[in-house]
Design a protein around this motif. Structure first.
Motif, PDB file in Angstrom:
ATOM      1  N   GLU A 251     -12.873   4.135   8.397  1.00 27.77           N
ATOM      2  CA  GLU A 251     -11.710   4.147   9.279  1.00 27.77           C
ATOM      3  C   GLU A 251     -11.212   5.565   9.474  1.00 27.77           C
ATOM      4  O   GLU A 251     -11.393   6.427   8.601  1.00 27.77           O
ATOM      5  CB  GLU A 251     -10.563   3.292   8.713  1.00 27.77           C
ATOM      6  N   VAL A 252     -10.570   5.797  10.603  1.00 25.16           N
ATOM      7  CA  VAL A 252      -9.859   7.045  10.861  1.00 25.16           C
ATOM      8  C   VAL A 252      -8.389   6.698  11.048  1.00 25.16           C
ATOM      9  O   VAL A 252      -8.030   5.951  11.952  1.00 25.16           O
ATOM     10  CB  VAL A 252     -10.392   7.769  12.109  1.00 25.16           C
ATOM     11  N   ASN A 253      -7.554   7.229  10.179  1.00 24.85           N
ATOM     12  CA  ASN A 253      -6.117   6.978  10.236  1.00 24.85           C
ATOM     13  C   ASN A 253      -5.427   8.217  10.787  1.00 24.85           C
ATOM     14  O   ASN A 253      -5.523   9.301  10.194  1.00 24.85           O
ATOM     15  CB  ASN A 253      -5.566   6.644   8.848  1.00 24.85           C
ATOM     16  N   GLY A 254      -4.731   8.065  11.900  1.00 22.61           N
ATOM     17  CA  GLY A 254      -4.093   9.205  12.556  1.00 22.61           C
ATOM     18  C   GLY A 254      -2.745   9.528  11.953  1.00 22.61           C
ATOM     19  O   GLY A 254      -1.742   9.594  12.672  1.00 22.61           O
ATOM     20  N   ARG A 255      -2.723   9.795  10.683  1.00 22.18           N
ATOM     21  CA  ARG A 255      -1.488  10.050   9.937  1.00 22.18           C
ATOM     22  C   ARG A 255      -1.862  10.591   8.569  1.00 22.18           C
ATOM     23  O   ARG A 255      -3.012  10.453   8.125  1.00 22.18           O
ATOM     24  CB  ARG A 255      -0.713   8.742   9.743  1.00 22.18           C
ATOM     25  N   PRO A 256      -0.921  11.169   7.833  1.00 25.94           N
ATOM     26  CA  PRO A 256      -1.179  11.454   6.426  1.00 25.94           C
ATOM     27  C   PRO A 256      -1.433  10.150   5.659  1.00 25.94           C
ATOM     28  O   PRO A 256      -0.941   9.084   6.044  1.00 25.94           O
ATOM     29  CB  PRO A 256       0.112  12.134   5.950  1.00 25.94           C
ATOM     30  N   ALA A 257      -2.194  10.223   4.610  1.00 22.15           N
ATOM     31  CA  ALA A 257      -2.522   9.044   3.819  1.00 22.15           C
ATOM     32  C   ALA A 257      -1.270   8.426   3.215  1.00 22.15           C
ATOM     33  O   ALA A 257      -0.252   9.093   3.008  1.00 22.15           O
ATOM     34  CB  ALA A 257      -3.503   9.424   2.702  1.00 22.15           C
ATOM     35  N   GLY A 258      -1.349   7.128   2.924  1.00 18.95           N
ATOM     36  CA  GLY A 258      -0.299   6.459   2.161  1.00 18.95           C
ATOM     37  C   GLY A 258      -0.581   6.559   0.672  1.00 18.95           C
ATOM     38  O   GLY A 258      -1.333   7.414   0.206  1.00 18.95           O
ATOM     39  N   ASP A 259       0.036   5.661  -0.092  1.00 19.96           N
ATOM     40  CA  ASP A 259      -0.196   5.578  -1.545  1.00 19.96           C
ATOM     41  C   ASP A 259       0.116   6.875  -2.279  1.00 19.96           C
ATOM     42  O   ASP A 259      -0.457   7.153  -3.332  1.00 19.96           O
ATOM     43  CB  ASP A 259      -1.637   5.169  -1.834  1.00 19.96           C
ATOM     44  N   LEU A 260       1.012   7.697  -1.726  1.00 17.83           N
ATOM     45  CA  LEU A 260       1.408   8.962  -2.345  1.00 17.83           C
ATOM     46  C   LEU A 260       0.254   9.947  -2.475  1.00 17.83           C
ATOM     47  O   LEU A 260       0.329  10.901  -3.250  1.00 17.83           O
ATOM     48  CB  LEU A 260       2.053   8.722  -3.720  1.00 17.83           C
ATOM     49  N   ILE A 261      -0.807   9.759  -1.698  1.00 17.72           N
ATOM     50  CA  ILE A 261      -1.925  10.704  -1.725  1.00 17.72           C
ATOM     51  C   ILE A 261      -1.477  12.110  -1.321  1.00 17.72           C
ATOM     52  O   ILE A 261      -1.934  13.093  -1.929  1.00 17.72           O
ATOM     53  CB  ILE A 261      -3.079  10.184  -0.853  1.00 17.72           C
ATOM     54  N   PRO A 262      -0.577  12.281  -0.326  1.00 15.98           N
ATOM     55  CA  PRO A 262      -0.099  13.646  -0.055  1.00 15.98           C
ATOM     56  C   PRO A 262       0.547  14.311  -1.263  1.00 15.98           C
ATOM     57  O   PRO A 262       0.442  15.533  -1.430  1.00 15.98           O
ATOM     58  CB  PRO A 262       0.912  13.438   1.082  1.00 15.98           C
TER      59      PRO A 262
END
Length: 412
Positions: A275-286
Motif C-alpha cells: 500500500e501507499v499511504n499519502g500521510r505520515p504513518a500511524g501507530d506513533l511511527i513518526p
C-alpha cells in the motif's frame, strides 16, 4: 536541506532538482508559499491536546497519554507542542479519493510497472471466488477503503473468500465506514517480512527515504500490527532495489510534495508494494523515527504545506520500538497493571493504557486496533536492544479480562 538519503539525485536541497515529470499534472500539496500557514492552517488544522496521565490498574504513571473518547486512536504526536496533528481538510479529502480507494492506487501502480501484489476488484463474493481461483490460494481479501487493517483477511479456500468478503464490507475501525465503497479487493498473497518506508517527496522528482520501519504482525488470517521498530542504521536504507521501488511508486501516483508511508513485503523476487499511504504513518511511527534519527516527520509535513524546505538530515543514530497489547480472548477489561521497577527504566519512553476498565475488548481473529489495551515505546542503541526491552515490558504487564460466561482470566 532536505535529507541525506536522496533518491535518485545526489543533491541535498529540496529545490535543486526537477525531473522531466515536473510538468505533468501532480497530486500534492499546494504551493502558494508561506501564506498557507496564516490563510489555511489556523482554520483547518485539527489537533488534540494530550492531558491525561497514564493510568495503571492501581494508580497513575506520569507521562504523555491519549485522552478522552479518542484514547484508542494513535495519530501523529508532536512532543514539542503536546499536540496530535492531523491532516488539513483539503488533504484529508484528497486521501479519501486517491489513497483510501485502494483499487485506484493498484491501477496506477500496475500502469507504471511498479512491483506490487496482483489485485482485482470483486463486486460480490462469487466474483471474488473466481478471482481467487485464478490467482491461486492463498489470497488476501481487503476493503477498497478503511484503514488499520480493518476487514483485511487471508483466505485459503472458496468458503474463506466468501467469509472474508463479508468482513471486508462490514468491518470498520475509527468510524471509517463513512468512507467505504462497494466491492472488495482480492489480491495475491505475498510471502516475506513486511516493512514500511517513511518517505518525503520534497518536489517532483525529489524523493527522500528517511527511515525504514520493521513491522511485527500478529497471527494470520488477520494482519494486525503488534509492533514496529526503527533503526537509524538499518541496512535497507542503502538497498538500491528498495529505493527504486519506492521511487517508482511515488512517481506512479504523480506526487509533487508530501510525507508518505509506503508498505512493502520483501519477497524472494524483491520488494513489492502492499500500500501507499499519502500521510505520515500511524501507530506513533513518526515518534520512533524522531527518537531514532532526530528527523521530525510531522514538522516536515507542516513545512511542506507552508511551501518551505524541510530539514531531513539525521541528528541521531539510535533505535526505537513500539509494542501493542491485544486481549487473549474476548470479554470485559477488569484490571490492568505494570509490575516491578519497569516503569522507572529510562529507556521506557512511555507506557499508555488505551482502554478503560469495564470496556469490551475483542480477541483475534476479530480484533482491530480499537481493541489494543496498551502500547509502549522503548529506545536503545540498536534494534536488537529495543526488541529485548519491548519484550521485557510485555512480560511485566498483567491484564484481567472477564469471559462472556462471567469467569475471569488474568494474563501476565
Amino acid at each position: 536541506m532536505c535529507g541525506m538519503r536522496e533518491v535518485p539525485s545526489s543533491s541535498t536541497s529540496c529545490r535543486e532538482h526537477h525531473d522531466d515529470g515536473a510538468s505533468t499534472p501532480a497530486i500534492g500539496l499546494p504551493s502558494d508559499g508561506n501564506s498557507l500557514v496564516s490563510r489555511l492552517l489556523p482554520a483547518t488544522w485539527y489537533s488534540v491536546r494530550f492531558t491525561a496521565p497514564v493510568e495503571t490498574g492501581r494508580g497513575a504513571l506520569s507521562g504523555p497519554a491519549l485522552a478522552g473518547s479518542n484514547r484508542g486512536r494513535i495519530e501523529h504526536f508532536d512532543r514539542s507542542t503536546g499536540r496530535c496533528a492531523l491532516l488539513p481538510r483539503w488533504l484529508a479529502s484528497l486521501r479519501r479519493r486517491v489513497f483510501h480507494i485502494k483499487a485506484v492506487t493498484r491501477r496506477l501502480l500496475a500502469e507504471h510497472g511498479v512491483p506490487s501484489a496482483s489485485s482485482y476488484l470483486a463486486q460480490d463474493a462469487d466474483h471474488g471466488v473466481k478471482i481467487a481461483r485464478r490467482l491461486g490460494y492463498p489470497v488476501v481479501v481487503k476493503p477498497r477503503g478503511r484503514a488499520g487493517s480493518a476487514g483485511v483477511l487471508r483466505a485459503d479456500s472458496d468458503d474463506d473468500v466468501r467469509e472474508a468478503f463479508h468482513h471486508a464490507l462490514v468491518d470498520s475501525v475509527l468510524g471509517l465506514e463513512a468512507w467505504s465503497v462497494t466491492g472488495a479487493l482480492v489480491e495475491e498473497y505475498l510471502q516475506g517480512p513486511e516493512i514500511g518506508v517513511e518517505t518525503v517527496v520534497c518536489a517532483p522528482g525529489q524523493i527522500r527515504i528517511v527511515a525504514v520501519t520493521r513491522k511485527t504482525l500478529g497471527p494470520e488470517p488477520q494482519f494486525q500490527e503488534i509492533g514496529h521498530s526503527v533503526d537509524a542504521a538499518d541496512p535497507l536504507l542503502h538497498d538500491s532495489a528498495l529505493a527504486g521501488v519506492v521511487t517508482a511508486a511515488a512517481r506512479a501516483l504523480r506526487l509533487s510534495r508530501g510525507v508518505l508511508h509506503i508498505e512493502l513485503r520483501l519477497t524472494s523476487d524483491g520488494p513489492r508494494v502492499i500500500e501507499v499511504n499519502g500521510r505520515p504513518a500511524g501507530d506513533l511511527i513518526p515518534l520512533l523515527v524522531e527518537r531514532a534519527t532526530g528527523v521530525n516527520l510531522p514538522q516536515a509535513l507542516a513545512v511542506l504545506a507552508a511551501g518551505g524546505t524541510p530539514d531531513l538530515a539525521p541528528t541521531r543514530s539510535e533505535a526505537a520500538a513500539i509494542g501493542f497489547l491485544y486481549p487473549e480472548h474476548t470479554g470485559y477489561l477488569e484490571q490492568f497493571d505494570v509490575h516491578g521497577a519497569m516503569r522507572h527504566q529510562l529507556w521506557l519512553e512511555r507506557l499508555v493504557w488505551t482502554r478503560d476498565l469495564g470496556t469490551q475488548v475483542t480477541a483475534a481473529p476479530r480484533s482491530s486496533i480499537d481493541d489494543r489495551i496498551a502500547h509502549w515505546v522503548v529506545t536503545g542503541p540498536t534494534a536488537a536492544d529495543c526488541a529485548i526491552r519491548r519484550d521485557m515490558v510485555a512480560d511485566h504487564l498483567s491484564v484481567c479480562v472477564s469471559r462472556p460466561a462471567h469467569t475471569t482470566s488474568c494474563a501476565k
